[in-house]
Design an enzyme around this catalytic site. Structure first.
Site, PDB file in Angstrom:
ATOM      1  N   GLY A  37       0.710  -1.181  -0.002  1.00 17.74           N
ATOM      2  CA  GLY A  37       0.025   0.154   0.104  1.00 17.74           C
ATOM      3  C   GLY A  37       0.732   1.437   0.090  1.00 17.74           C
ATOM      4  N   TYR A  70     -12.359   1.930  14.744  1.00 20.32           N
ATOM      5  CA  TYR A  70     -11.484   2.563  13.662  1.00 20.32           C
ATOM      6  C   TYR A  70     -11.328   4.084  13.667  1.00 20.32           C
ATOM      7  CZ  TYR A  70      -9.067   3.487   9.239  1.00 20.32           C
ATOM      8  OH  TYR A  70      -8.025   3.754   8.500  1.00 20.32           O
TER       9      TYR A  70
END
Length: 310
Positions: free
Chosen positions: A34, A174
């Site tokens: 990523g 999150y």
């Protein structure tokens, strides 16, 4: 809600504008895929020696083989404070830049090896401990990757339920961890300034970038939705890494927050962006720091007497 600043990147900023990193050492956590891998490659191309700090060293070595420049791979599991301490204890010599990039996203309820809720424990507490333990070696700056998710649902830090035992959802956990990243950056910069350190703490977010982070979401429906979003709407990992690289190299004030300049900060060129009111609250930032010290057993190392007035 905080507003965007007037400082802009000019719309043409790219990794080609990185300064010469020759002779400098960089650590990137979660560097095997990523935006972490993309940032690693860009910094190595600019001349840096980049340490890929990864949980899976076999995957890390495979990633490093594709990087154009000087690298090494070291094991770091942010969900295990013993691993964090081991990484820091083995460090020798100056460290120009620490990029706190690694993270987990919207997992089913899990716990770290030390018993913390996994997203808060990995995304915030692991990086909190790592930064404090490495700080005596850091010469320029710390960049921590947050997210626009820090705004979700009016995210806040509930100090009476840090594990979210009463109301856990993957999305809430999150969002809270990404809010903690920004509060950490805010308080770290305050402490650096008060100690007289030249080191700067900054934060960045990639916008909507197509990476494998979304593939671990708890809900299969959400995973399918994100796969479609990655394919048709997201920017690629090269564009997603630009805010991190911009924060790591441009002459920005401490505690700055960098993200894309496009609609909704989803994509575009890197620029300074705003944050939620909760993410700019200095009192919450100081309280979170104290709690994080207690949970991790690590402390700000540059000025032992500074906390007397906190």
């Amino acid at each position: 809600m905080a507003e965007k600043t007037n400082i802009q990147s000019g719309g043409t900023w790219s990794a080609d504008r990185l300064p010469d990193f020759g002779g400098r050492t960089v650590v990137v956590t979660g560097a095997n895929s990523g935006i972490g891998l993309t940032a690693t490659d860009a910094l190595a191309r600019a001349g840096a020696h980049v340490v890929l700090a990864v949980r899976d060293t076999e995957r890390g070595r495979a990633a490093a083989a594709a990087v154009h420049g000087s690298t090494e791979v070291r094991r770091l599991d942010l969900a295990d404070l013993a691993s964090v301490r081991s990484f820091a204890e083995d460090w020798q010599g100056p460290l120009h830049l620490l990029v706190n990039n690694a993270g987990v996203m919207m997992l089913p309820r899990q716990r770290t090896k030390d018993g913390f809720e996994m997203q808060f424990g990995t995304n915030h507490l692991g990086h909190f401990a790592l930064t404090n333990l490495l700080l005596p070696h850091i010469t320029d700056r710390v960049v921590t990757v947050s997210s626009g998710a820090h705004r979700w649902g009016g995210a806040r830090i509930d100090f009476d339920d840090l594990d979210l035992a009463a109301n856990y959802t993957p999305q809430r956990a999150y969002a809270r961890s990404k809010l903690a990243n920004l509060l950490f950056t805010l308080e770290l910069q305050r402490r650096l300034t008060e100690s007289g350190s030249p080191v700067r703490a900054l934060a960045a977010h990639p916008g909507y970038a197509a990476t494998n982070l979304q593939s671990h979401a708890a809900s299969p429906v959400l995973r399918a939705f994100m796969r479609l979003g990655n394919r048709f709407f997201a920017q690629d990992d090269r564009a997603g890494a630009l805010p991190t690289l911009y924060a790591a190299t441009e002459d920005l004030p401490g505690a700055s927050y960098v993200g894309p300049d496009g609609l909704g900060e989803m994509r575009g060129a890197p620029t300074l962006v705003g944050r939620s009111r909760a993410a700019g609250d200095p009192l919450t930032a100081r309280r979170l720091w104290r709690v994080s010290e207690e949970l991790t057993g690590t402390h700000f190392p540059l000025a032992q007497d500074e906390q007397a007035g906190v």
